[in-house]
Scaffold this motif. Structure first.
Motif, short mmCIF file in Angstrom:
data_model
loop_
_atom_site.label_atom_id
_atom_site.label_comp_id
_atom_site.label_asym_id
_atom_site.label_seq_id
_atom_site.Cartn_x
_atom_site.Cartn_y
_atom_site.Cartn_z
N LEU A 42 0.81 -1.21 0.00
CA LEU A 42 0.00 0.00 0.00
C LEU A 42 0.85 1.27 0.00
N ALA A 43 2.07 1.15 -0.54
CA ALA A 43 2.98 2.30 -0.68
C ALA A 43 3.12 3.06 0.64
N LEU A 44 3.17 2.33 1.74
CA LEU A 44 3.15 3.00 3.03
C LEU A 44 4.42 3.81 3.31
N PHE A 45 5.49 3.53 2.56
CA PHE A 45 6.72 4.29 2.77
C PHE A 45 6.85 5.48 1.81
N TYR A 46 5.82 5.73 0.99
CA TYR A 46 5.81 6.90 0.12
C TYR A 46 4.90 7.96 0.73
N LYS A 47 5.33 9.20 0.72
CA LYS A 47 4.47 10.28 1.19
C LYS A 47 3.63 10.74 0.01
N VAL A 48 2.35 10.41 0.06
CA VAL A 48 1.49 10.65 -1.10
C VAL A 48 0.25 11.48 -0.75
N ALA A 49 0.07 11.78 0.52
CA ALA A 49 -1.18 12.43 0.91
C ALA A 49 -0.89 13.70 1.72
N GLY A 50 -1.77 14.00 2.66
CA GLY A 50 -1.77 15.30 3.33
C GLY A 50 -0.60 15.56 4.25
N GLU A 51 -0.48 16.82 4.61
CA GLU A 51 0.63 17.25 5.47
C GLU A 51 0.52 16.69 6.87
N TYR A 52 -0.65 16.20 7.25
CA TYR A 52 -0.84 15.72 8.61
C TYR A 52 -0.60 14.22 8.75
N ASP A 53 -0.22 13.56 7.67
CA ASP A 53 0.14 12.16 7.78
C ASP A 53 1.38 12.01 8.65
N GLU A 54 1.39 10.95 9.45
CA GLU A 54 2.55 10.67 10.29
C GLU A 54 3.29 9.47 9.72
N MET A 55 4.62 9.56 9.69
CA MET A 55 5.44 8.46 9.16
C MET A 55 6.61 8.21 10.11
N VAL A 56 7.05 6.96 10.14
CA VAL A 56 8.16 6.59 11.00
C VAL A 56 9.45 7.24 10.49
N ILE A 57 10.30 7.63 11.40
CA ILE A 57 11.64 8.12 11.06
C ILE A 57 12.58 6.91 11.13
N TRP A 58 13.11 6.52 9.98
CA TRP A 58 13.88 5.28 9.90
C TRP A 58 15.15 5.32 10.74
N ASN A 59 15.92 6.39 10.63
CA ASN A 59 17.18 6.46 11.40
C ASN A 59 16.87 6.51 12.90
N GLU A 60 17.57 5.71 13.63
CA GLU A 60 17.44 5.51 15.08
C GLU A 60 16.27 4.60 15.43
N GLU A 61 15.14 4.70 14.70
CA GLU A 61 14.01 3.82 14.98
C GLU A 61 14.24 2.43 14.40
N LEU A 62 14.72 2.36 13.16
CA LEU A 62 14.93 1.08 12.49
C LEU A 62 16.35 0.91 11.94
N LEU A 63 17.05 2.00 11.73
CA LEU A 63 18.41 1.95 11.18
C LEU A 63 19.38 2.66 12.10
N PRO A 64 20.64 2.22 12.14
CA PRO A 64 21.19 1.05 11.45
C PRO A 64 20.45 -0.23 11.85
N ILE A 65 20.54 -1.25 11.00
CA ILE A 65 19.85 -2.50 11.27
C ILE A 65 20.20 -3.01 12.66
N CYS A 66 21.49 -3.01 12.99
CA CYS A 66 21.93 -3.34 14.35
C CYS A 66 22.37 -2.05 15.03
N PRO A 67 21.84 -1.72 16.20
CA PRO A 67 21.01 -2.54 17.08
C PRO A 67 19.55 -2.07 17.12
N ASN A 68 18.93 -1.87 15.97
CA ASN A 68 17.55 -1.38 15.94
C ASN A 68 16.59 -2.39 15.32
N MET A 69 16.62 -2.54 13.99
CA MET A 69 15.78 -3.54 13.34
C MET A 69 16.13 -4.93 13.86
N ILE A 70 17.41 -5.15 14.14
CA ILE A 70 17.86 -6.29 14.92
C ILE A 70 18.56 -5.72 16.15
N GLY A 71 17.90 -5.83 17.30
CA GLY A 71 18.47 -5.23 18.50
C GLY A 71 17.93 -5.83 19.78
#
Length: 468
Positions: A42-71
């Protein structure tokens, strides 16, 4: 696509004798990380709609992979099936212990701590070191798996903190006509692989089943990437003679996917005493034939299974029931347990006591959309409890687990989706189910961690360089 290799050293040290038992194992790597980085439903990682959409911030939340996505790390009482697509074991094998990428400062005795001094990035990977005190992580350990830092914090929930392991990846604001909101909020199934959404509605002795195309992994020449892009493919109207929704101003009823080739509809009204009457319909998915009827449930005191009321501005919904493995689970009226009803034999009714009085609040706060019972994979989740696939009741810390949901949670690999909102603020929610297995490491022999022992786990994950 990168490949990884892992090595585990588990040390159990007896505090009384000072002796140490050591196991050294190698692991297999699952598809978890490659799924997260390689698919985009569902293209969830593309910003395609309104300014009030919230999206995850990949750095620190999921990246680097270790120790986040694998942590994090999960420790299981039974062996795990060694399959690259085995991302979530059955809830019959919930983790007995776990740890994240930090020091455990909570009262959760299932959770250990990362040794922040010894854990470190390597030139070709990462070295994780976790430690469990004598009071932490006790039980039989037969398998170990690396997971995300979020999955290692509380797994699916604990007595010490609120967590269902759901990380919000995206929240899409829905600026839609209420008729479209009704369609979305009545969604009973999403077929991700085939890009289909099924919405079921009841009105005036009829049940309407509508099938829509939804662009999950492909997009047509005239489609957009938002929730207005639903193309109606077919609607079938079933004329009912017995089944209906109780109530007038608020219609009481719910439709659920049985996961067995059928959709089910149920309707009842809350009753604090006597017998409960339940109206039901069973719809076969492949040809839309159906059966219907009425149950009288002797001395069963139930909350209404759910409700759906259309409003001029927004739908009002409530969910108090789920279907799992051929049984309907409904919250008891007195907030002291859940009724389990065989959908093929209504005389087969079991009351599963909480063993405590639940607060029985909505899992997703109070509002015009509320849910008091949801299911993730095969785990039933309430405000302050979980019920595993063997019907073991697990008390957890009470708290809200998701945003306001009108629909069930729809799962695809590591991704979880649902629609909902409250009082005119409606959204599509996309989550990552974080207690996934990034690796699987079955121990050559199960070990028992008890209050006489400390445990240290050193897990080294390295990148494999393949020759060309």
């Amino acid at each position: 696509m990168r490949k990884y290799s892992g090595n585990l050293v588990l040390e159990l040290t007896d505090e009384n004798s000072g002796t140490t038992e050591t196991l050294t194992e190698t692991n297999m790597v699952t598809n978890a990380v490659n799924d997260i980085l390689g698919i985009n439903p569902l293209a969830l990682f593309y910003k395609v709609a309104g300014e009030y959409d919230e999206m995850v911030i990949w750095n620190e939340e999921l990246l680097p992979i270790c120790p986040n996505m694998i942590g994090g790390i999960l420790l299981f009482p039974s062996a795990l099936t060694e399959d690259a697509n085995n991302l979530y074991p059955s809830s019959s094998n919930l983790p007995v212990a776990y740890a994240s990428n930090d020091v455990n400062a909570t009262a959760n005795v299932q959770r250990g701590s990362m040794n922040l001094t010894e854990s470190m990035a390597l030139e070709d990977g990462y070295k994780f070191v976790w430690e469990f005190t004598p009071s932490q992580g006790n039980g039989t350990i037969a398998a170990v798996g690396l997971t995300s830092k979020h999955g290692g914090a509380n797994a699916y929930g604990s007595s010490a903190a609120v967590d269902t392991g759901l990380l919000l990846l995206r929240q899409n604001s829905l600026s839609l006509d209420v008729s479209w909101l009704n369609v979305l909020f009545r969604t009973v199934e999403v077929d991700f692989e085939n890009g289909l959404l099924y919405s079921i509605a009841y009105s005036s002795s009829t049940v309407s089943i509508s099938r829509y195309r939804i662009p999950v992994f492909d997009i047509g020449l005239n489609e957009k990437l938002d929730d207005t892009t639903l193309t109606l493919e077919d609607t079938t109207v079933l004329q009912c003679s017995t089944f209906s929704f109780y109530g007038s101003y608020t219609p009481y009823g719910i439709f659920l996917d049985g996961g067995d080739g059928y959709w089910y509809g149920f309707s009842n009204q809350s009753n604090s005493s006597g017998d409960s009457t339940m109206l039901w319909i069973k719809i076969k998915k492949d040809d839309l034939t159906f059966t219907e009827g009425s149950w009288t449930l002797s001395n069963a005191h139930l909350k209404a299974v759910g409700s759906f009321r259309e409003d001029s501005s927004y739908p009002n919904t409530q969910r108090n029931a789920v279907v799992r493995n051929g049984y309907l689970y409904v919250l008891g009226y007195d907030d002291d347990g859940v009724y389990k009803i065989n959908v093929s034999n209504s005389t087969d009714v079991t009351f599963i006591s909480f063993g405590f009085t639940s607060e029985a609040k909505s899992i997703c706060t109070s509002g015009s959309c509320e849910a008091r019972l949801l299911m993730l994979k095969d785990l039933i989740i309430g405000y302050d409890f979980m019920i595993d696939v063997n019907d073991n009741m697990i008390q957890t810390y009470g708290g809200t687990r998701t945003s306001n949901l009108a629909t069930p949670l729809f799962c695809y690999k590591e991704y979880v989706m649902g629609w909902g909102g409250s009082y005119g603020n409606e959204y599509r929610y996309n989550y990552l189910l974080t207690p996934y297995l990034a690796t699987i490491c079955n121990l050559s022999q199960a070990v028992v961690k008890n209050a006489d022992k400390t445990m240290k786990i050193t897990y080294t994950l390295t990148e494999v360089v393949e020759s060309t």
